[in-house]
Write a protein that holds these residues in place. Structure first.
Motif, PDB file in Angstrom:
ATOM      1  N   GLU A  60      54.227  37.738  26.924  1.00  0.00           N
ATOM      2  CA  GLU A  60      53.127  36.814  26.646  1.00  0.00           C
ATOM      3  C   GLU A  60      53.137  35.686  27.679  1.00  0.00           C
ATOM      4  O   GLU A  60      54.190  35.303  28.187  1.00  0.00           O
ATOM      5  CB  GLU A  60      53.313  36.236  25.230  1.00  0.00           C
ATOM      6  CG  GLU A  60      52.085  35.546  24.684  1.00  0.00           C
ATOM      7  CD  GLU A  60      52.355  34.915  23.322  1.00  0.00           C
ATOM      8  OE1 GLU A  60      52.293  35.634  22.311  1.00  0.00           O
ATOM      9  OE2 GLU A  60      52.653  33.708  23.290  1.00  0.00           O
ATOM     10  N   ALA A  61      51.953  35.180  27.991  1.00  0.00           N
ATOM     11  CA  ALA A  61      51.859  34.035  28.910  1.00  0.00           C
ATOM     12  C   ALA A  61      50.741  33.124  28.437  1.00  0.00           C
ATOM     13  O   ALA A  61      49.879  33.543  27.671  1.00  0.00           O
ATOM     14  CB  ALA A  61      51.585  34.522  30.330  1.00  0.00           C
ATOM     15  N   CYS A  62      50.757  31.887  28.899  1.00  0.00           N
ATOM     16  CA  CYS A  62      49.730  30.904  28.523  1.00  0.00           C
ATOM     17  C   CYS A  62      48.337  31.515  28.667  1.00  0.00           C
ATOM     18  O   CYS A  62      48.048  32.192  29.646  1.00  0.00           O
ATOM     19  CB  CYS A  62      49.866  29.674  29.423  1.00  0.00           C
ATOM     20  SG  CYS A  62      48.547  28.462  29.202  1.00  0.00           S
ATOM     21  N   GLN A  77      41.599  31.737  35.002  1.00  0.00           N
ATOM     22  CA  GLN A  77      41.210  33.147  35.106  1.00  0.00           C
ATOM     23  C   GLN A  77      42.370  34.040  35.532  1.00  0.00           C
ATOM     24  O   GLN A  77      42.463  35.192  35.103  1.00  0.00           O
ATOM     25  CB  GLN A  77      40.006  33.300  36.046  1.00  0.00           C
ATOM     26  CG  GLN A  77      38.741  32.697  35.446  1.00  0.00           C
ATOM     27  CD  GLN A  77      37.459  33.238  36.080  1.00  0.00           C
ATOM     28  OE1 GLN A  77      37.482  34.251  36.772  1.00  0.00           O
ATOM     29  NE2 GLN A  77      36.347  32.558  35.840  1.00  0.00           N
ATOM     30  N   MET A  78      43.255  33.491  36.368  1.00  0.00           N
ATOM     31  CA  MET A  78      44.444  34.266  36.741  1.00  0.00           C
ATOM     32  C   MET A  78      45.255  34.605  35.487  1.00  0.00           C
ATOM     33  O   MET A  78      45.698  35.733  35.292  1.00  0.00           O
ATOM     34  CB  MET A  78      45.333  33.477  37.718  1.00  0.00           C
ATOM     35  CG  MET A  78      44.718  33.215  39.078  1.00  0.00           C
ATOM     36  SD  MET A  78      44.543  34.701  40.085  1.00  0.00           S
ATOM     37  CE  MET A  78      46.219  34.884  40.674  1.00  0.00           C
ATOM     38  N   GLN A  79      45.455  33.583  34.654  1.00  0.00           N
ATOM     39  CA  GLN A  79      46.202  33.804  33.407  1.00  0.00           C
ATOM     40  C   GLN A  79      45.471  34.783  32.494  1.00  0.00           C
ATOM     41  O   GLN A  79      46.066  35.708  31.942  1.00  0.00           O
ATOM     42  CB  GLN A  79      46.358  32.467  32.649  1.00  0.00           C
ATOM     43  CG  GLN A  79      47.307  31.479  33.280  1.00  0.00           C
ATOM     44  CD  GLN A  79      48.715  32.022  33.362  1.00  0.00           C
ATOM     45  OE1 GLN A  79      49.234  32.208  34.457  1.00  0.00           O
ATOM     46  NE2 GLN A  79      49.321  32.296  32.219  1.00  0.00           N
ATOM     47  N   VAL A  81      43.116  37.056  33.129  1.00  0.00           N
ATOM     48  CA  VAL A  81      43.029  38.440  33.594  1.00  0.00           C
ATOM     49  C   VAL A  81      44.379  39.152  33.427  1.00  0.00           C
ATOM     50  O   VAL A  81      44.444  40.298  32.975  1.00  0.00           O
ATOM     51  CB  VAL A  81      42.538  38.484  35.066  1.00  0.00           C
ATOM     52  CG1 VAL A  81      42.696  39.878  35.649  1.00  0.00           C
ATOM     53  CG2 VAL A  81      41.075  38.041  35.139  1.00  0.00           C
ATOM     54  N   GLN A  85      45.021  42.326  30.974  1.00  0.00           N
ATOM     55  CA  GLN A  85      45.597  43.592  31.448  1.00  0.00           C
ATOM     56  C   GLN A  85      46.730  44.054  30.541  1.00  0.00           C
ATOM     57  O   GLN A  85      46.821  45.227  30.184  1.00  0.00           O
ATOM     58  CB  GLN A  85      46.096  43.444  32.884  1.00  0.00           C
ATOM     59  CG  GLN A  85      44.949  43.491  33.890  1.00  0.00           C
ATOM     60  CD  GLN A  85      45.460  43.547  35.317  1.00  0.00           C
ATOM     61  OE1 GLN A  85      46.362  42.788  35.686  1.00  0.00           O
ATOM     62  NE2 GLN A  85      44.892  44.436  36.118  1.00  0.00           N
ATOM     63  N   GLU A 109      36.388  33.409  25.101  1.00  0.00           N
ATOM     64  CA  GLU A 109      36.334  33.350  26.564  1.00  0.00           C
ATOM     65  C   GLU A 109      36.896  34.587  27.258  1.00  0.00           C
ATOM     66  O   GLU A 109      36.560  34.853  28.405  1.00  0.00           O
ATOM     67  CB  GLU A 109      37.028  32.064  27.036  1.00  0.00           C
ATOM     68  CG  GLU A 109      36.315  30.830  26.460  1.00  0.00           C
ATOM     69  CD  GLU A 109      36.899  29.496  26.878  1.00  0.00           C
ATOM     70  OE1 GLU A 109      38.004  29.471  27.450  1.00  0.00           O
ATOM     71  OE2 GLU A 109      36.232  28.472  26.630  1.00  0.00           O
ATOM     72  N   ALA A 112      34.264  37.688  28.457  1.00  0.00           N
ATOM     73  CA  ALA A 112      33.583  37.633  29.762  1.00  0.00           C
ATOM     74  C   ALA A 112      34.464  38.197  30.863  1.00  0.00           C
ATOM     75  O   ALA A 112      33.988  38.525  31.957  1.00  0.00           O
ATOM     76  CB  ALA A 112      33.196  36.187  30.086  1.00  0.00           C
ATOM     77  N   LEU A 113      35.770  38.313  30.607  1.00  0.00           N
ATOM     78  CA  LEU A 113      36.689  38.809  31.629  1.00  0.00           C
ATOM     79  C   LEU A 113      37.238  40.177  31.251  1.00  0.00           C
ATOM     80  O   LEU A 113      38.240  40.641  31.814  1.00  0.00           O
ATOM     81  CB  LEU A 113      37.830  37.790  31.820  1.00  0.00           C
ATOM     82  CG  LEU A 113      37.346  36.426  32.339  1.00  0.00           C
ATOM     83  CD1 LEU A 113      38.403  35.352  32.128  1.00  0.00           C
ATOM     84  CD2 LEU A 113      36.969  36.511  33.815  1.00  0.00           C
TER      85      LEU A 113
END
Lengths: 263, 442
Positions: A60-62, A77-79, A81, A85, A109, A112-113
């Motif tokens: 898990e990440a922020c 968005q880096m987080q 995406v 994944q 949110e 959208a990604l």
């Protein structure tokens, strides 16, 4: 008591299983000393009702919420995406989290990604358990006759129109629910949203959490119920600032339910 | 003689229409300084919002006393405008009370309803003046409520009072004339203006005619003048509340709009194939520094703001003494759009005048104080969204200037390196599980 189970997604996937629910713990739930006990309480409840769940654990990440609110869309968005994944990789369908900020971000949110999940905040999840009779609270337990006030989290309330679920959970405790002057749509922020948690407040004449704590204390409640890690920190600090920590407790919904269940 | 009056009237009407159309064009142009925005269908839901919130005043009723007073003025405005139609036709055709013969007895009913509403408007405007100036309701007093916004608010109320007095004066003198001269169209007794008749009944018929005509001209020219004035004032909400509630976001308040330009870059950086093989659209500025970086909806929001201050009075930052005031954000956005539009119209530099919304109007200290709690968005009776503008400016500061507060930059760094906003080792993320197992086995 049988050994507590904390299944991890990676292990489940390796065993060819797909848990029904992903419990998204969040950074506060993982690292914050105070909020870890909320995570633990919620895990105990999950164990008790014997629901098929797993956590991501070290994967898990922020969610990126504080980065996005502070303006850093790239980092958000880096987080996002990367998290999507991971979740899509495990074919996650349903997410439950005890953090309204994670809840809002994943629910509203991530689509959208490319991250589409059914996302439920633990207040709603607990309410469902109570309604389904999976958690049957011992009426007249330790909360009977006690006054509890509920502090609306902005990211549950105004942001997502969840006002009743947490209140229904509290009512199930058989305690007396007392409202603050500003509640529901008019609920006053704890002061930590919008990435304020991660910086000092701008110059003013009062801290937001002190203003809110005073309002909570005016209700005469013994317990201030919260449903958000940031609110937990802000209200606890407020109560300490007012030197009331011996008489007034700040508790999360999951903790209250676990206590009432004797977990 | 009657022809002269008709010619003057048509000229006045044409003049007002000309100025109004120019002003509307300017405001439309100013709103279009903003970026295009996909307003994705859902027209029935949007219509419902408009009917409930703009027409039905639903959100106004969160504060019951001003809502009631406002409702009287609002209904008065809508209904009395029907009478303006008769005024205009009378003015052009040189007639007097054109509709009376066609409506028969109903005309009297209608006129009495108009008079009732005129009195209701008068009452509400006086009550609002008292609230503003004598009771000094707190939300009308703030740093951004400088001399012009304060004068603007009072002027609107005074103009409306004067216009209503003109209608009642006209009806009072007209009723006296109806008795003295059978050429005057009989309206039947008009309840409220009858109380004013004693003031005029000792006047000669000649004087009465002058007073009646003066009141008629004063009312209609006043209304036309007021219509022009509105386009320079905060009062534009009477029209813009409707498109504003129609186009307001339907999504959850907590959702921030995704920046697709960033998504393209992130996907490329992470080597993710997307369906769209199109080259990324030309990336302008990230976030908002000036009005043209905002969406047209943000700017229309600004023109719809009537500076009631409900947002600011609910803002936790403002209420604890911070510089941020959501109302000021909206006023600044409108003032900047007006400034740019005015400059462009006179062949000036427009956006390139060396000034910008963020910096010259709004400061970093203001936007950094926001907790994104959505109290302002919730409070706005016409669904204005100050939060979106604040967050767009934060995006500019973070991504174009790297100018975020130092502790936010550390938070960014923590997320990048430890995948959490706090500086913890990512390997410790799952320690709680071991703790819990130990606690529950002991």
């Amino acid at each position: 008591m049988s050994e507590i189970k904390i299944p991890v997604m990676a292990d489940k996937a390796a065993a060819g299983e797909t848990p029904e629910i992903l419990f998204w713990v969040g950074c506060a739930g993982s690292f914050d000393e105070r909020y870890k006990s909320v995570t633990k309480a919620f895990i105990k409840i999950l164990n008790k009702v014997d629901v098929s769940f797993a956590v991501l654990g070290p994967e898990e990440a922020c969610t990126g919420d504080p980065a996005r609110r502070a303006g850093n869309e790239f980092l958000f968005q880096m987080q996002a995406v990367a998290n999507i994944q991971v979740m899509n990789g495990y074919n996650v369908k349903k997410v439950v989290t005890a953090c309204p900020h994670c809840f809002n971000t994943i629910k509203n949110e991530y689509p959208a990604l490319g991250g589409n999940y059914e996302v439920i905040h633990h207040a709603t999840f607990l309410q469902q358990l109570i309604n389904e009779g999976k958690v049957s609270l011992k009426g007249g337990g330790e909360f009977k006759g006690k006054k509890i006030t509920y502090h609306d989290s902005c990211y549950l309330g105004r942001a997502n129109n969840i006002y009743e679920a947490p209140r229904e959970v509290l009512e199930a405790l058989d305690a007396e629910l007392v409202e603050m002057k500003r509640c529901r749509t008019k609920g006053f922020c704890c002061g930590a949203g919008g990435a304020q948690m991660f910086k000092d407040a701008e110059k003013g004449n009062k801290e937001v959490n002190i203003e809110r704590t005073e309002e909570a204390l005016q209700t005469g409640a013994d317990t201030i119920a919260v449903a958000c890690p940031f609110c937990m920190t802000m209200m606890s600090d407020g109560v300490k600032n007012k030197e009331k920590e011996n008489t007034v407790k700040v508790k999360d919904l999951a903790e209250l339910i676990a206590e009432a269940e004797g977990l | 003689m009657t022809y002269l009056a008709q010619i003057v009237f048509v000229l006045v009407l044409a003049g007002a229409a000309f100025i109004l159309s120019k002003r509307i064009k300017r405001i439309k142009g100013n709103i279009q300084l903003g970026k295009p925005l996909a307003t994705d269908g859902h027209s029935s839901e949007r219509l419902k919002n408009m009917l409930l919130i703009a027409l039905g005043q639903k959100k106004m009723f969160k504060k019951i006393i001003p809502a009631f007073l406002h409702l009287l003025i609002y209904v008065g405005f809508l209904v009395i405008n029907l009478e303006v139609l008769e005024f205009i036709l009378d003015g052009i055709l040189g007639t007097h009370r054109l509709f009376a013969p066609y409506l028969g007895g109903f005309y009297n009913v209608l006129m009495n309803v108009f008079e009732f509403l005129a009195v209701a408007v008068l009452f509400s405007c006086v009550a609002f003046l008292i609230r503003r100036n004598l009771l000094r309701v707190k939300r009308f007093y703030a740093e951004e409520m400088t001399s012009w916004p304060t004068l603007d608010a009072n002027l609107i109320l005074v103009i409306e009072i004067v216009l209503m007095v003109a209608i009642l004066t006209m009806n009072a003198t007209d009723q006296l004339l109806q008795v003295r001269d059978e050429h005057y169209t009989a309206t039947g007794s008009l309840f409220f203006s009858s109380f004013l008749m004693p003031l005029f009944e000792n006047m000669s018929t000649g004087t009465l005619i002058v007073v009646e005509r003066f009141a008629w001209w004063f009312h209609i020219v006043g209304i036309l003048g007021f219509a022009v004035y509105v386009t320079y004032s905060k009062h534009l909400h009477i029209f813009l509340a409707f498109p504003n509630t129609y186009y307001a976001h339907l999504k959850a308040k907590g959702e921030m709009t995704n920046m697709d330009s960033v998504t393209n870059e992130v996907n490329m950086m992470l080597g993710i194939q997307t369906d769209q093989n199109t080259a990324p659209a030309e990336v302008g500025r990230f976030g908002a520094k000036d009005v043209n970086d905002l969406s047209w909806l943000n700017i229309m929001n600004a023109y719809s703001c009537t500076e009631c201050g409900r947002c600011t009075s609910e803002c936790p930052a403002n209420q604890t003494g911070k510089k941020l005031s959501p109302r000021k954000i909206m006023m600044d956005t409108r003032d900047r759009a007006e400034e740019v539009g005015k400059s462009l119209a006179s062949g000036g530099k427009g956006l390139e005048d060396g000034k910008s919304l963020l910096g010259d109007y709004v400061t970093n200290e203001e936007i950094n104080a926001c907790t994104s709690c959505n109290a302002c968005v919730e409070a706005c009776p016409v669904n204005i969204n100050p939060l979106e503008i604040i967050l767009e400016m934060r995006r500019y500061v973070a991504m174009e200037e790297s100018g975020s507060p130092a502790s936010w930059n550390s938070m960014f760094q923590n997320i990048e390196t430890s995948f959490a906003p706090w500086k913890f080792a990512p390997t410790d993320r799952f320690n709680w599980s071991q703790e819990l197992k130990e606690e529950s086995s002991s």
